[in-house]
Design a protein around this motif. Structure first.
Motif, PDB file in Angstrom:
ATOM      1  N   ARG A   1      -1.263  -1.322 -13.383  1.00 47.78           N
ATOM      2  CA  ARG A   1      -1.655  -1.453 -11.979  1.00 47.78           C
ATOM      3  C   ARG A   1      -3.118  -1.835 -11.972  1.00 47.78           C
TER       4      ARG A   1
ATOM      5  N   MET B   1      -3.890   5.301  -3.855  1.00 41.77           N
ATOM      6  CA  MET B   1      -2.655   5.651  -3.152  1.00 41.77           C
ATOM      7  C   MET B   1      -1.354   5.277  -3.856  1.00 41.77           C
ATOM      8  N   GLU B   2      -1.412   4.825  -5.112  1.00 37.47           N
ATOM      9  CA  GLU B   2      -0.171   4.437  -5.800  1.00 37.47           C
ATOM     10  C   GLU B   2      -0.019   5.030  -7.196  1.00 37.47           C
TER      11      GLU B   2
ATOM     12  N   MET C   1       0.829  -1.212   0.000  1.00 29.97           N
ATOM     13  CA  MET C   1       0.000   0.000   0.000  1.00 29.97           C
ATOM     14  C   MET C   1       0.859   1.256   0.000  1.00 29.97           C
TER      15      MET C   1
ATOM     16  N   THR D   1      -7.771  -1.064  -6.463  1.00 24.56           N
ATOM     17  CA  THR D   1      -9.045  -0.599  -5.920  1.00 24.56           C
ATOM     18  C   THR D   1      -8.939   0.898  -5.642  1.00 24.56           C
TER      19      THR D   1
HETATM   20  C1  R2B Z   1      -6.288   1.304  -2.782  1.00 22.87           C
HETATM   21  O1  R2B Z   1      -6.604   0.514  -1.754  1.00 22.87           O
HETATM   22  C2  R2B Z   1      -5.592   0.612  -0.745  1.00 22.87           C
HETATM   23  C3  R2B Z   1      -6.173   1.208   0.511  1.00 22.87           C
HETATM   24  O2  R2B Z   1      -7.268   0.457   0.957  1.00 22.87           O
HETATM   25  C4  R2B Z   1      -4.493   1.431  -1.358  1.00 22.87           C
HETATM   26  O3  R2B Z   1      -3.352   0.650  -1.616  1.00 22.87           O
HETATM   27  C5  R2B Z   1      -5.071   1.864  -2.613  1.00 22.87           C
HETATM   28  O4  R2B Z   1      -4.401   2.597  -3.509  1.00 22.87           O
END
Ligand code: R2B
Ligand code: URA
Length: 311
Positions: free
Chosen positions: A138, A250-251, A110, A141
């Motif tokens: 990628r 988050m990525e 994460m 979610t």
């Molecule tokens: C999506 O889901 C994670 C957080 O629940 C995170 O890695 C992301 O980018």
């Protein structure tokens, strides 16, 4: 355009294999890809990886193992009866990596720090293995902005939490900015493929905001701390929506910035787990979440099958 031609020259040999934008690697006796539990002298990386064409990364080891088995079925890749796919990076105890013919399936954990470490090592792996023009995905979610849970969202451009389309990192104490660009054509091809199949859910594209936190960083009301009101949250989410943000995760920013810097074609395909206008908690039952998380995998699998001439 001109920028792409320049990046191509910096990042490719004439035969399409990856040229590293780091002069030091060539002078090292060996390169240990520490977090993958691989090394350029301890392993025959060319023998193991030279045929890779697609690198698919996603958050959890389990989901990426499932993707490896799913793509195995989809591309009709055979392993001896009674055998299993091996987690190539199992002894790193950090990331999991599976190889199904031309497809690598790797977990990234994460957040930006975790995906950045992985990408540095995977890009070097592509270099050591002399892989030709790999495409990176990628599969993840996200939270949707005015978009129902279960919707698949393809990122057009990754933004930081100031809604700027670059990643700013500190290198030797100085700020360095790298564009959060993704491959436009790949995004359009994926959208096109989604329209060929009649699925009971939508696939859309938009801007993705990438944050360093799931709770306060995404304006949630349900973290351990919250120093703003529901009204302030809602006006922030509306502001995001008016700015063209379709989803938050988050990525994407580091993924876009690093692949673009490496001249690697890349796409981010995420399923929305909830509409942030309606709430903050991920309420869908486990079985529903599992089915939703297979949706980005389906789209990417279909793209891969097309590229391999299988559909
Ligand atoms: C999506 O889901 C994670 C957080 O629940 C995170 O890695 C992301 O980018
Ligand atoms: N991942 C995120 O980063 N945010 C969400 O709301 C859901 C998944």
């Amino acid at each position: 355009d001109e920028e792409n031609v320049n990046i191509r020259q910096l990042t490719r040999y004439s035969n399409g294999t990856i040229k590293l934008r780091n002069p030091h690697i060539n002078f090292m006796d060996q390169d240990i890809l520490y977090h993958l539990a691989l090394g350029s002298e301890s392993h025959d990386l060319i023998e193991m990886f030279h045929d890779v064409k697609f690198v698919c990364i996603g958050g959890t080891p389990k989901r990426m193992e499932e993707f490896a088995y799913y793509i195995m079925k989809e591309i009709d890749y055979k392993i001896p009866a009674g055998t299993q796919l091996l987690d190539i990076s199992q002894y790193s105890y950090r990331y999991s990596m599976y190889k199904t013919g031309p497809v690598l399936s790797i977990s990234h954990g994460m957040g930006i720090p975790s995906v950045s470490i992985l990408l540095h090592e995977v890009i070097k792996l592509m270099y050591h293995a002399k892989v030709c023009d790999p495409i990176f995905f990628r599969i993840g979610t996200c939270g949707g902005i005015g978009i129902d849970g279960g919707t698949v969202i393809i990122t057009e451009e990754a933004l930081n939490s100031d809604l700027k389309s670059y990643q700013e990192l500190t290198v030797l104490g100085k700020k360095v900015r790298r564009p959060g660009k993704l491959d436009k054509r790949l995004c359009d091809e994926l959208l096109g493929i989604s329209r060929e199949t009649q699925e009971p859910y939508d696939t859309v594209s938009g801007k993705t905001m990438c944050t360093d936190d799931f709770y306060e960083g995404q304006g949630r009301l349900d973290g351990a701390f919250c120093d703003y009101s529901e009204k302030e949250k809602m006006s922030y989410i509306s502001h995001l929506q008016r700015s063209g943000v379709t989803n938050i995760e988050m990525e994407s920013l580091a993924f876009a910035a690093l692949t673009h810097h490496a001249g690697i074609r890349a796409a981010v395909v995420c399923v929305s787990l909830l509409d942030r206008i309606r709430g903050d908690q991920v309420l869908a039952p486990k079985e529903v979440l599992n089915e939703w998380q297979r949706r980005p995998q389906k789209l990417v699998a279909r793209y891969i099958k097309k590229q391999l001439g299988l559909v």
